[in-house]
Design a protein around this motif. Structure first.
Motif, short mmCIF file in Angstrom:
data_model
loop_
_atom_site.label_atom_id
_atom_site.label_comp_id
_atom_site.label_asym_id
_atom_site.label_seq_id
_atom_site.Cartn_x
_atom_site.Cartn_y
_atom_site.Cartn_z
N GLY A 282 -16.79 59.72 1.67
CA GLY A 282 -17.14 60.99 0.92
C GLY A 282 -15.96 61.73 0.21
O GLY A 282 -16.00 62.86 0.08
N PHE A 283 -15.04 60.94 -0.03
CA PHE A 283 -13.97 61.54 -0.66
C PHE A 283 -13.98 61.63 -2.40
O PHE A 283 -14.88 60.59 -2.72
CB PHE A 283 -12.54 60.80 -0.49
CG PHE A 283 -12.03 61.14 0.77
CD1 PHE A 283 -12.67 60.89 2.04
CD2 PHE A 283 -10.71 61.74 1.04
CE1 PHE A 283 -12.04 60.97 3.13
CE2 PHE A 283 -10.33 62.02 2.28
CZ PHE A 283 -10.67 61.59 3.29
N GLU A 284 -13.49 62.53 -3.20
CA GLU A 284 -13.59 62.40 -4.48
C GLU A 284 -12.39 62.05 -5.09
O GLU A 284 -11.18 62.08 -4.34
CB GLU A 284 -14.07 63.70 -5.20
CG GLU A 284 -13.11 64.98 -4.83
CD GLU A 284 -13.55 65.95 -5.55
OE1 GLU A 284 -14.23 66.01 -6.48
OE2 GLU A 284 -13.40 67.32 -4.98
N VAL A 285 -12.39 61.52 -6.34
CA VAL A 285 -11.13 61.08 -6.86
C VAL A 285 -10.30 62.17 -7.95
O VAL A 285 -11.29 62.45 -8.69
CB VAL A 285 -11.14 59.64 -7.47
CG1 VAL A 285 -9.79 59.36 -8.01
CG2 VAL A 285 -11.67 58.75 -6.55
N LYS B 142 -11.86 67.34 0.00
CA LYS B 142 -11.98 66.02 0.26
C LYS B 142 -11.67 65.12 -0.79
O LYS B 142 -12.54 64.83 -1.61
CB LYS B 142 -13.12 65.74 1.15
CG LYS B 142 -13.29 64.54 2.15
CD LYS B 142 -14.64 64.64 2.75
CE LYS B 142 -14.63 63.33 3.97
NZ LYS B 142 -15.76 63.14 4.65
N TYR C 7 -7.58 66.30 3.23
CA TYR C 7 -9.00 66.81 3.68
C TYR C 7 -8.81 68.13 4.21
O TYR C 7 -8.07 68.41 5.30
CB TYR C 7 -9.56 65.82 4.51
CG TYR C 7 -10.80 66.33 5.43
CD1 TYR C 7 -11.85 66.96 4.47
CD2 TYR C 7 -10.97 66.04 6.68
CE1 TYR C 7 -13.01 67.48 5.37
CE2 TYR C 7 -12.33 66.62 7.09
CZ TYR C 7 -13.23 67.16 6.53
OH TYR C 7 -14.48 67.51 7.20
N ASP D 201 -10.86 71.71 5.79
CA ASP D 201 -12.22 72.14 6.13
C ASP D 201 -11.90 72.98 7.35
O ASP D 201 -10.75 72.94 7.78
CB ASP D 201 -13.25 70.96 6.63
CG ASP D 201 -14.49 71.46 6.17
OD1 ASP D 201 -14.73 72.64 6.17
OD2 ASP D 201 -15.44 70.59 6.41
N GLN E 224 -20.54 64.97 2.72
CA GLN E 224 -20.69 65.12 1.28
C GLN E 224 -20.37 63.70 0.48
O GLN E 224 -19.80 62.81 1.14
CB GLN E 224 -19.60 66.10 0.53
CG GLN E 224 -18.16 65.73 0.82
CD GLN E 224 -17.29 66.83 0.38
OE1 GLN E 224 -16.96 67.79 1.25
NE2 GLN E 224 -16.92 66.91 -0.62
N ALA E 225 -21.35 63.55 -0.67
CA ALA E 225 -21.18 62.30 -1.27
C ALA E 225 -19.84 62.35 -1.98
O ALA E 225 -19.42 63.10 -2.64
CB ALA E 225 -22.32 62.28 -2.19
N GLY E 226 -18.95 60.98 -1.69
CA GLY E 226 -17.81 60.87 -2.58
C GLY E 226 -18.36 60.18 -3.86
O GLY E 226 -19.56 59.75 -3.99
N GLY E 227 -17.38 60.03 -4.85
CA GLY E 227 -17.71 59.26 -5.90
C GLY E 227 -16.75 59.55 -7.02
O GLY E 227 -15.82 60.42 -6.87
N LEU E 228 -16.96 58.69 -8.19
CA LEU E 228 -16.24 58.98 -9.35
C LEU E 228 -16.88 59.93 -10.36
O LEU E 228 -18.09 59.92 -10.17
CB LEU E 228 -16.02 57.66 -10.10
CG LEU E 228 -15.30 56.43 -9.33
CD1 LEU E 228 -15.43 55.30 -10.00
CD2 LEU E 228 -13.79 56.66 -8.80
N THR E 229 -16.08 60.60 -10.99
CA THR E 229 -16.69 61.42 -12.02
C THR E 229 -17.12 60.44 -13.07
O THR E 229 -16.88 59.40 -13.43
CB THR E 229 -15.61 62.34 -12.44
OG1 THR E 229 -14.61 61.66 -13.21
CG2 THR E 229 -15.09 63.32 -11.71
N GLN F 294 -14.01 58.95 -14.86
CA GLN F 294 -13.52 58.05 -14.05
C GLN F 294 -14.24 56.49 -14.20
O GLN F 294 -13.81 55.63 -14.31
CB GLN F 294 -13.32 58.39 -12.63
CG GLN F 294 -12.23 59.58 -12.51
CD GLN F 294 -12.36 60.23 -11.22
OE1 GLN F 294 -13.31 59.90 -10.54
NE2 GLN F 294 -11.19 60.84 -10.97
#
Lengths: 344, 808
Positions: free
Chosen positions: A125-128, A189, A217, A219, B491-496, B499
């Motif tokens: 559930g992490f974003e880059v 996150k 992270y 929260d 929450q959903a992770g992901g690439l933009t 990216q």
């Protein structure tokens, strides 16, 4: 007439059987079944026959034609198959000769590792996030609880451009930037991979440019045990189910408490060997609970929010995972090095 | 920090733990033990010997034949040390002894004379050369006379020790002393700390009658104590003290200096001893240095001072650079009889500035910089006085001179069990927390789950809840923390999109046969200006140079990926790897100002380079050298995948082949270039023909339209017409194609160049270009008339625009 037809049939079938070429078959077909052939000739004499005999002979003639035609077709198929076999025989190639090489590229080992780490954390559930490589002193140091004259700044001698601008010494400024952007009111996150720079002379274990992946992270109610759980999940997925992790106290200005994470040695499984310097453990990353000053400066109320952060070096991980013996290999782009890691 | 366990045992009971297990516990609790040095602990058969006689070797000038009493027997030993003499007590390695480095001692004959063992130097016993006292550095070590022949010499010399090497993080400066380490170990083992005895008998005469003190810069020097010790006899310090100093990595010098160093290590409090007779006055004045003032330090260097530096003076001139180094003028020497001993607290920042300015990092400055314990300053002074009285014949005057504005109070931090558990994910009880605080030696007042903790002043690193959280957690044990996963909303992770697109582009390049390279962002100033794409050049005022580069090689931020990539090609070529294709996706740095004041623009670019053979199949004699159209094809493929309509126009760029380079445009926007590297530059890099592109990936990603929409698969056949044209060789295929496209009408779907001819069958200066024209109407079958009409229009248009003729 009947006899003549039977005779012709036998004669034709014999010839068909004897034929060895497609041309010979064609000649037989024309001579027996053609308009000028003997069967046609026989049928021309049908007028002389009685009305009772005519259908009988007609039927017989058709049967004879059919028999000859069938035999011709069968024989033709046989001959064609033989011819094909012969032709294929002449087309034989040496299948042991090498094939035509396909020009295939591939990713750099560091990219493979960074993307693998990204994907593992995306799964959690992490974003880059990404950020600038030329940073302000504020984001690189001050926002991370490293005020000017802080003794910990000794730990990372930096490449300054002006008094206020420098090449970032870690990817942590991206954490501060992201928190600022989120304005202190929603969870963060994220992981941030990228290039970082330090004032080191390049040698087998030092590089003035290297790669870092950091995670953050933040929260409400984030616990230190969550850090342990997340890092454990990462370590097991990345290095293997059988690996154990160990956290040790450490110090980073931007985390409190701070930890260093070791994983059990792959070679000796914790017994102690030369790879792990007899300790049974190999240091993989640093992390900790985000320092309240850092949260505060980024606009998060540390009495409401808490969080954890961690950072690791893909070069070091690659060196441990694959036994790469010199960090400079990552930057000389020796094709003999790069190609080794284009494989699955 | 080197910690001798034999020394540490004086303050804390190690409970007989083997060094390895103690080290493991210390590491897990918070201070990393980076190594254990056993010195000579694994050696055997090393004893004290008494040299009964010492005579010249009959056949060797530099050797002596000694009769050495080692307790039960007398051994004849041939010794080459210049300082050996009858009547000495020495260290003897008997036959069968094993010395550090696995050096085995055997009976031997030296120039015909039997030798049964070896008289040892400290180096031979495993002591690092630089820690060996100077007077015995060139020969054997001579023991005090009161030791007994035959006794275990390793024990006497403390060589049966184990020394822990602690890797201290900057916050744990409290462990820069034996007492600090003792508190840490006491917390781990749950035992008490035994403090050193500081009782000292002082004579009636008062130090305050002998010396005055003025502190002119209390902000930098809130505490100063000066003790006066008379009747000093300078000589060697006791053997145990020398042993401990050596173990800690400090070379013994004489009793006075050794005692200040010993107390520095014991208490973490730097002290300084002046020779009172050469101090120059009976008045100590502590003040900021004057601008352009100079002083000569102990190492005989002249130091230029500024007002940022704090100095101890005699009222006239500096006698010490506070907290960093003493002055040469009041240095303790062999003839010193009265010592003026300083125990002070100097401002960490001031010491840091001075030590940095002068490039002097000493054991003292390292401790002052990190902040010393305000409550140990005076005690350490007393301890030193006691030792000077005991081991340097000192007489300590009462009533030391003291200036004191130092805040010595303990900070209060409040913790609650619930909050600790919430932050750690644990379920500790109030009792458990109380036990942990007791182990740490912190006093506290408990009210149910609330603890008001008084932080001892030795722990300058603790000032708030989170610091205490760490203390509790580490004593509780990180190992005992549970493994949990965050409870926050999933929450959903992901690439933009950007990216994802970047990964797509990289995958495309790899599919096209290029290997990913990663090069340095820092290059030479010269290279930073090479092969810069026109649109970058238009924005960049000047390449960005580091303020203080380590070398010219990595001094300037790149404006193009290509120069360092060419360097990588050359590196491989030099290693006989000739067929190469690289790409790199990375940042370039653009400053729009002459003098950089703000963050530069960082743009994502994609660069590529190919050289050598491409698609070779040796046994079929097929070889296709990389060329312009290969690299252009890769680029066109990318544009096709990204549905970008790009055009290529001939151009001239510094460092590129003037006839084989094109700029790449999308509409009117220049996004990069493609072409062959200029042969001169190729030569500079030792390269063969090399083809490159450099494009603006950021633009391509920004402009990228999302998902492609569905186009119906045509149900009607395409109609193909070919057209072969003869034109002047200067007319470009692109221009003709452009003319065809604008004039063909909507039914023309695609144009393909399928032939280019120049040669005998044509007039000189002419070339023939042939195109496939593909027509399609998705709704119906095309008629010949429609196609013919378009064909005729095209023909007229190219005749008009390019003087093209139909090739017959």
């Amino acid at each position: 007439m009947k006899e003549r037809l039977q005779e012709l049939q036998q004669e034709a079938l014999d010839k068909v059987n004897e034929a060895t070429t497609l041309e010979a078959l064609q000649t037989i077909r024309v001579s027996y079944l053609g308009k000028k052939g003997p069967i046609t000739e026989v049928l021309r004499g049908m007028g002389k026959l009685s009305p009772e005999e005519r259908p009988v002979i007609g039927e017989l003639a058709n049967k004879v034609r059919e028999a000859i035609a069938n035999q011709l077709d069968n024989k033709k198929a046989d001959l064609e198959a033989q011819a094909l076999e012969k032709k294929l025989e002449t087309e034989k190639i040496d299948v042991t000769l090498p094939g035509r090489p396909v020009s295939v590229g591939g990713p750099h080992l560091l990219t493979s590792i960074v993307e693998e780490i990204e994907d593992l954390f995306i799964g959690m559930g992490f974003e880059v996030r990404e950020g600038p490589e030329v940073e302000t002193d504020y984001y690189n140091f001050e926002a991370l609880n490293l005020p000017k004259d802080h003794p910990a700044r000794d730990m990372q001698d930096s490449f300054y451009i002006t008094e206020d601008l420098l090449l970032r010494t870690h990817t942590s400024p991206v954490q501060a930037r992201t928190m600022n952007e989120y304005k202190g009111n929603k969870p963060v996150k994220m992981i941030c991979p990228g290039k970082v720079y330090r004032r080191d002379t390049d040698d087998a274990t030092h590089s003035h440019q290297f790669t870092q992946v950091e995670g953050l992270y933040v929260d409400k109610d984030v616990r230190m045990s969550d850090l342990k759980g997340v890092l454990n999940q990462f370590a097991k997925q990345f290095f293997g189910e059988e690996r154990e992790i160990r956290l040790r106290p450490s110090f980073f200005p931007f985390t409190e408490p701070s930890v260093e994470m070791d994983i059990s040695c792959k070679v000796c499984h914790g017994e102690g060997c030369s790879v792990c310097k007899q300790t049974g453990w190999i240091e993989i990353l640093g992390g900790g609970m985000v320092h309240p000053r850092v949260l505060e400066m980024a606009g998060y109320d540390p009495t409401v929010y808490s969080g954890f952060a961690f950072g690791m070096g893909p070069e070091r991980i690659a060196m441990l995972k694959y036994g790469v013996d010199d960090i400079r290999h990552f930057y000389t782009n020796d094709v003999r090095f790069l190609k080794q890691y284009h494989k699955a | 920090m080197l910690v001798s366990l034999n020394w540490l045992k004086n303050y804390v009971d190690l409970q007989g733990l083997p060094p390895e297990s103690l080290a493991d516990k210390i590491t897990k609790t918070g201070i990393e033990v980076e190594g254990i040095d056993y010195v000579a602990a694994k050696s055997t058969n090393v004893v004290v010997g008494y040299v009964e006689s010492c005579e010249k070797h009959p056949d060797a000038d530099k050797l002596n034949v000694c009769q050495v009493n080692v307790g039960e027997e007398t051994l004849q030993i041939v010794c080459g040390a210049p300082n050996v003499a009858a009547g000495q007590k020495v260290v003897v390695a008997k036959p069968g002894a094993v010395l550090p480095g696995n050096f085995k001692i055997k009976k031997a004959k030296l120039r015909g004379v039997e030798s049964n063992g070896m008289i040892c130097s400290l180096q031979e016993l495993g002591i690092v050369e630089k820690f060996v006292p100077k007077d015995v550095a060139e020969g054997i070590f001579v023991l005090p006379n009161d030791v007994e022949a035959g006794a275990d010499a390793l024990q006497l010399l403390n060589l049966d020790d184990a020394i822990l090497e602690l890797g201290l993080t900057p916050n744990r400066s409290d462990a820069l002393s034996m007492l600090g380490v003792a508190y840490e170990v006491a917390a781990i083992l749950d035992v008490d700390v035994k403090l050193p005895d500081t009782s000292v008998s002082m004579i009636e005469a008062k130090a305050t009658d002998e010396v005055g003190l003025t502190v002119d810069a209390p902000e930098l020097n809130p505490y100063y104590a000066a003790f006066v010790i008379k009747d000093i006899k300078v000589g060697p310090s006791p053997l145990w003290m020398r042993n401990y100093l050596i173990a800690a990595g400090i070379r013994p010098i004489n009793n006075v200096v050794d005692i200040t160093n010993y107390v520095l290590l014991e208490y973490g409090q730097p002290l300084h001893a002046f020779d009172f007779d050469t101090f120059g006055s009976d008045e100590i004045v502590v003040r900021r240095a004057k601008q352009n003032e100079t002083m000569t330090t102990l190492d005989d260097q002249t130091r230029d001072l500024t007002t940022d530096h704090l100095v101890i003076t005699n009222g006239q001139e500096p006698t010490a650079l506070a907290g960093v180094m003493g002055g040469a003028n009041a240095e303790v020497s062999d003839t010193t009889t009265t010592v003026l001993l300083e125990a002070a607290y100097f401002d960490p920042k001031a010491v840091r500035i001075a030590s940095k300015h002068h490039g002097l990092r000493s054991e003292s400055s390292a401790r002052f910089e990190k902040g010393i314990d305000p409550n140990r300053v005076y005690a350490a002074g007393l301890r030193a006085c006691q030792l000077l009285a005991a081991h340097a014949n000192g007489t300590v005057l009462s009533d030391p001179v003291i200036f004191d504005r130092l805040d010595k109070s303990e900070k209060q931090v409040t913790i609650e069990t619930t909050r600790i558990n919430e932050r750690l994910g644990t379920d500790m009880t109030d009792e458990e927390i109380a036990i942990i605080l007791k182990k740490l030696g912190f006093t506290f007042e408990q009210d149910g789950e609330k603890f008001d903790v008084a932080i001892p002043t030795r722990r300058q690193d603790i000032s708030q809840f989170e610091d205490m959280l760490e203390e509790v957690a580490r004593i509780y044990g990180y190992d005992h923390l549970p493994y949990t996963l965050p409870q926050g909303a999933a929450q959903a992770g992901g690439l933009t999109k950007a990216q994802e697109l970047k990964r797509f582009v990289k995958n495309y390049f790899e599919g096209a046969g290029l290997k990913e390279a990663i090069t340095y962002s820092l290059t030479t100033t010269n290279r930073a200006q090479m092969l810069v794409s026109p649109e970058i050049k238009a924005q960049s005022v000047t390449p960005i140079r580091l303020a203080m580069p380590m070398s010219e090689e990595h001094s300037t931020l790149r404006l193009s990926i290509l120069p360092e990539m060419l360097d990588s090609l050359a590196y491989n070529l030099a290693r006989k790897q000739a067929n190469l294709g690289y790409y790199e996706v990375g940042t370039v740095f653009i400053s729009e100002e002459e003098k950089v004041t703000k963050q530069p623009k960082e743009l994502l670019r994609a660069g590529a380079a190919v050289t050598g053979e491409w698609l070779a199949h040796p046994w079929q004699q097929e070889k296709k050298a990389a060329d312009f159209f290969l690299i252009k094809g890769i680029l066109e493929g990318l544009f096709d995948r990204l549905h970008v309509d790009a055009t290529f126009e001939p151009t001239k760029i510094d460092g590129m082949h003037p006839g084989r380079t094109a700029i790449v445009k999308v509409g009117h926007t220049v996004i990069g270039f493609v072409g062959q590297v200029h042969p001169k530059l190729q030569k500079d890099f030792d390269l063969k023909d090399t083809f490159v592109f450099d494009i603006d990936l950021e633009y391509l990603i920004e402009q990228h339209e999302n998902e492609p929409s569905f186009n119906k698969i045509p149900r009607f056949p395409t109609v193909t017409r070919d057209i072969a044209l003869v034109v002047d060789e200067t007319v470009s295929a692109g221009d003709i194609q452009q003319t065809i496209e604008t004039n063909a009408g909507p039914l023309l779907k695609e144009i393909q160049v399928f032939d280019l001819y120049q040669g005998d069958r044509l007039e000189a200066g002419k070339k023939s270009l042939a195109f496939h024209l593909l027509y399609l109407d998705p709704e119906r079958t095309l008629t010949d008339d429609e196609v013919e009409a378009s064909y005729q229009t095209i023909l007229t248009a190219v005749q008009d625009a390019h003087k093209a003729e139909l090739r017959s």
